[in-house]
Design a protein around this motif. Structure first.
Motif, short mmCIF file in Angstrom:
data_model
loop_
_atom_site.label_atom_id
_atom_site.label_comp_id
_atom_site.label_asym_id
_atom_site.label_seq_id
_atom_site.Cartn_x
_atom_site.Cartn_y
_atom_site.Cartn_z
N ASP A 348 92.11 6.28 -47.38
CA ASP A 348 92.59 7.10 -46.21
C ASP A 348 93.98 6.43 -45.66
O ASP A 348 94.20 5.38 -45.48
CB ASP A 348 91.64 7.13 -45.19
CG ASP A 348 91.46 8.30 -44.74
OD1 ASP A 348 92.36 8.80 -44.07
OD2 ASP A 348 90.26 9.06 -45.03
N ASP A 349 95.01 7.49 -45.18
CA ASP A 349 96.05 7.15 -44.71
C ASP A 349 95.92 6.88 -43.17
O ASP A 349 96.78 6.26 -42.39
CB ASP A 349 97.35 8.21 -44.75
CG ASP A 349 97.74 8.19 -46.16
OD1 ASP A 349 97.25 7.24 -46.95
OD2 ASP A 349 98.34 9.05 -46.80
N SER A 350 94.95 7.27 -42.48
CA SER A 350 94.91 7.27 -41.06
C SER A 350 94.16 6.23 -40.57
O SER A 350 92.92 6.24 -40.87
CB SER A 350 94.44 8.79 -40.67
OG SER A 350 93.70 8.38 -39.37
N PRO A 351 94.72 5.21 -39.97
CA PRO A 351 94.08 4.03 -39.51
C PRO A 351 92.77 4.41 -38.53
O PRO A 351 91.62 3.90 -38.86
CB PRO A 351 94.94 3.35 -38.83
CG PRO A 351 96.39 3.86 -38.99
CD PRO A 351 96.16 5.26 -39.44
N LEU A 352 92.77 5.40 -37.80
CA LEU A 352 91.60 5.57 -36.98
C LEU A 352 90.50 6.26 -37.93
O LEU A 352 89.16 5.88 -37.74
CB LEU A 352 91.96 6.77 -35.84
CG LEU A 352 92.68 6.17 -34.98
CD1 LEU A 352 92.82 7.45 -33.84
CD2 LEU A 352 91.59 5.20 -33.95
N VAL A 353 90.82 6.90 -38.86
CA VAL A 353 89.66 7.54 -39.87
C VAL A 353 89.14 6.29 -40.59
O VAL A 353 87.91 6.13 -40.78
CB VAL A 353 90.26 8.80 -40.92
CG1 VAL A 353 89.11 9.10 -41.86
CG2 VAL A 353 90.76 9.94 -40.00
N LYS A 357 85.20 5.31 -40.65
CA LYS A 357 84.48 4.79 -42.10
C LYS A 357 83.89 3.63 -42.16
O LYS A 357 82.79 3.40 -42.56
CB LYS A 357 85.41 5.25 -43.17
CG LYS A 357 85.57 6.79 -43.34
CD LYS A 357 86.52 7.14 -44.51
CE LYS A 357 86.72 8.63 -45.04
NZ LYS A 357 87.83 9.06 -45.60
N LEU A 358 84.62 2.78 -42.00
CA LEU A 358 84.20 1.26 -41.97
C LEU A 358 83.08 0.86 -41.04
O LEU A 358 82.23 0.44 -41.44
CB LEU A 358 85.38 0.19 -41.83
CG LEU A 358 86.78 0.31 -42.79
CD1 LEU A 358 87.73 -0.66 -42.33
CD2 LEU A 358 86.06 -0.29 -44.12
N LYS A 359 83.19 1.38 -39.85
CA LYS A 359 82.15 1.28 -38.92
C LYS A 359 80.98 1.87 -39.30
O LYS A 359 79.69 1.47 -39.03
CB LYS A 359 82.75 1.88 -37.63
CG LYS A 359 83.59 0.85 -36.70
CD LYS A 359 83.60 1.51 -35.30
CE LYS A 359 84.50 0.51 -34.46
NZ LYS A 359 85.01 1.33 -33.18
N SER A 360 80.92 2.94 -40.13
CA SER A 360 79.92 3.62 -40.33
C SER A 360 79.25 2.98 -41.54
O SER A 360 77.81 2.97 -41.43
CB SER A 360 80.19 5.25 -41.09
OG SER A 360 80.96 5.93 -40.03
N ALA A 388 92.22 -2.67 -40.14
CA ALA A 388 92.47 -0.97 -39.69
C ALA A 388 92.40 -0.93 -38.26
O ALA A 388 93.49 -0.37 -37.69
CB ALA A 388 91.29 -0.38 -40.09
N LEU A 389 91.82 -1.93 -37.37
CA LEU A 389 91.88 -1.65 -35.96
C LEU A 389 93.47 -2.10 -35.51
O LEU A 389 94.06 -1.46 -34.61
CB LEU A 389 90.83 -2.57 -35.24
CG LEU A 389 89.49 -2.14 -35.20
CD1 LEU A 389 88.29 -3.33 -34.93
CD2 LEU A 389 89.15 -1.07 -34.48
N ILE A 390 93.87 -3.31 -36.23
CA ILE A 390 95.33 -3.67 -35.66
C ILE A 390 96.35 -2.42 -36.03
O ILE A 390 97.26 -2.07 -35.31
CB ILE A 390 95.58 -4.91 -36.50
CG1 ILE A 390 94.75 -6.21 -35.80
CG2 ILE A 390 97.12 -5.41 -36.34
CD1 ILE A 390 94.86 -7.30 -36.82
N SER A 391 96.00 -1.92 -37.22
CA SER A 391 97.07 -0.82 -37.78
C SER A 391 97.02 0.47 -36.53
O SER A 391 97.79 0.94 -36.44
CB SER A 391 96.74 -0.05 -39.03
OG SER A 391 96.92 -1.25 -39.96
N ALA A 392 95.60 0.44 -36.07
CA ALA A 392 95.45 1.64 -35.29
C ALA A 392 96.05 1.47 -33.74
O ALA A 392 95.82 2.22 -32.86
CB ALA A 392 94.15 2.21 -35.34
#
Ligand SMILES: C[S@@+](CC[C@H](N)C(=O)[O-])C[C@H]1O[C@@H](n2cnc3c(N)ncnc32)[C@H](O)[C@@H]1O
Length: 530
Positions: A348-353, A357-360, A388-392
């Motif tokens: 996925d390109d979007s860090p928030l998505v 997904k990782l949290k799920s 991903a959290l840092i990217s977001a």
């Protein structure tokens, strides 16, 4: 450190026949304590960057200066525009005609190359002398196509060998390396197809009279014997090969670890090693259970690992579930779901998505009540989540996750305090805490603690205590010298900051312990609700 018969190789080892069908291995010639250098190689046989890293990593220092001197800008080689170098080290040029490629290569026009008049210490000058002068025109001819990393590595080896840039002992050591070419042909026809195609292209581009079969053997040797080249903070940036380092055999219960400082290789003892012990490193991620490790080792390296950790099988700490009775088929199904989510998060390109997904996926594992946070794929999911959290831009959440990793995961997964991955994770925690404590207003960290009725910890004290620990255990640490320099420089800055505020953390042990208790309390609450 004794010099081996190979140039630029300094070591406390020697090659000897290894037991149990392991071929040749390296054996300690003296006792070695934790953190001691087992092997140091100043110059690679070949090292190349991965294609995406050609854009953001200097091809001369392989990123060493970029970490030490923030703000370094890269400039492309004026010849091929493919490789880039640190601007601070760019040489002065004068343009002259090159006789190099007029006949042997496929070029219609005489290529103009830039001769270097500045000191050879510059990144571009160093790489030009090492190899780039031999390949620059080929890269230019192929642009905008860029050869894959393994083809660039084999091309470099072929061109350097043709110019007599390897000494006879180096060529001899390379010629004796294992290829497993027969197994690759039989069991991995796709890999062999890629090697063969690449050899054809290399022969054509280089104009070499070396036979395609011999170039293919080089390709197979590279696949089997190369290391992940990493930067100062242990992110993969490319491929590295040296025939002496390639003699180190694998154990999942390894006693040594590999790191790179630019193009310099270091192997350090992560456990005490006795004279005559065999040196072992890990070829793979050993945090996975033995079934995964064994299939990876047999597919890529063609052997069955018989180490003490593999013998434990499902009894090994990394394979165990939390105590209680479990429906294993259900657990496998959940693992499959979590892995699918992890794969789709990576795409996925979007860090928030990606974060969602990782949290799920982590939630699925947590809900089983059987999955320890130290069992894969939980460990990798958390690593990915932090990135991903840092990217977001969610630095506060990334900080809590990094604290979970530092306090609850790493001490189990990487038992040795001086393990480089543990040190790099500690460094990530420090960087996040520095970033958050530099925020003038209230960060989202304060409400997070307040909502759980926990006092917000003093991040500066936490930063000081982590850095103080890392700096004071550096003799036992297995990280590379530039990483240690980075820790020292940051610790000095933090220490000076405290001195300016007229306080001395050395006399604040109980305050520091209180901050850790606060962090620990939040970490456990977040884990309980994962
Ligand atoms: C990078 S080479 C290591 C040097 C190799 N022993 C040699 O003689 O050239 C990797 C190969 O060494 C062998 N090897 C490494 N570790 C081993 C182990 N633990 N058990 C059996 N074979 C091993 C396998 O053949 C593997 O493909």
């Amino acid at each position: 450190m004794s010099e081996s018969p190979l140039p630029a190789v300094y070591t406390k080892t020697e090659p000897r026949p290894a037991p149990n069908g392991q071929g040749t291995g390296l054996f300690a010639t003296t006792d070695l304590g934790v953190g001691k250098v087992v092997l140091n190689i100043k110059t690679p046989y070949v090292a190349v960057l991965d294609t995406p890293r050609l854009e953001d990593t200097c091809s001369g220092c392989l990123g060493r200066r970029q970490h030490g001197e923030p703000g370094v800008v890269l400039k492309a080689c004026t010849g091929c525009q493919v490789v880039k170098y640190c601007d601070r080290c760019l040489a002065q040029y004068s343009t002259v005609s090159s006789p190099f490629f007029s006949s042997s290569l496929l070029f219609t026009s005489l290529y103009h190359y830039t001769s270097l008049t500045n000191s050879e210490k510059t990144c571009q000058a160093k790489d030009w002398k090492f190899s780039h002068s031999l390949e620059c025109a080929i890269f230019k001819q192929l642009r905008p196509r860029v050869l894959p990393n393994n083809a660039r590595a084999v091309l470099r080896m072929v061109l350097r060998a043709a110019k007599g840039r390897y000494s006879p002992p180096e060529l001899d050591a390379f010629s004796k390396l294992e290829t497993h070419a027969r197994e690759i042909r039989q069991l991995n026809p796709q890999q062999w197809g890629r090697i063969a195609l690449s050899s054809k292209a290399i022969k054509m581009y280089s104009g070499t009279d070396v036979e395609e079969e011999v170039i293919s053997a080089c390709g197979a040797k590279l696949d089997l014997n190369s290391f992940n080249l990493t930067n100062t903070v242990y992110d993969r940036v490319g491929l590295y090969l040296h025939p002496y380092a390639a003699l180190i055999n694998h154990s999942c219960d390894y006693n040594s670890v590999v790191g790179f400082d630019g193009d310099e290789l270091f192997v350090k003892a992560v456990r005490p090693i006795k004279k005559d012990d065999q040196i072992f490193i890990s070829y793979i991620d050993t945090t996975y259970p033995s079934t995964v490790r064994r299939s990876e080792l047999s597919e890529r390296y063609f052997f069955n690992c018989d180490c003490s950790k593999c013998k434990l099988g499902l009894d090994a700490p990394e394979a165990r579930f939390l105590s209680g009775s479990h429906d294993t088929s259900k657990l496998h199904a959940v693992e499959g779901e979590a892995r699918k989510l992890m794969q789709s998060a990576a795409a996925d390109d979007s860090p928030l998505v990606t974060v969602q997904k990782l949290k799920s996926a982590m939630h699925l594992l947590h809900e089983t009540s059987a999955w320890p946070v130290t069992r894969q794929p939980y460990v990798s999911l958390r690593d990915e989540l932090i990135t991903a959290l840092i990217s977001a831009g969610l630095f506060d959440e990334a900080f809590i996750q990094a604290a979970i990793r530092y306090l609850r995961v790493d001490p189990v997964v990487y038992r040795q305090d001086g393990h480089p991955i543990r040190q790099v994770h500690a460094w990530a925690l420090v960087k996040l805490a520095i970033h958050l404590s530099a925020d003038a207003g209230e960060t989202r960290l304060e409400p997070l603690f307040r909502n759980h009725h926990i006092a917000t910890p003093n991040l500066s004290l936490l930063v000081w205590s982590v850095l103080h620990r890392l700096v004071h255990m550096e003799d036992q640490s297995c990280v590379v010298p530039s990483f240690k320099d980075m820790l020292h420089a940051t610790f000095d800055d933090v220490q000076q900051e405290f001195e300016r505020g007229r306080s001395n953390p050395r006399s604040m042990t109980s305050e520091i312990n209180t901050q850790w208790e606060q962090i620990g309390a939040l970490v456990d609450l977040v884990l309980a609700n994962e």
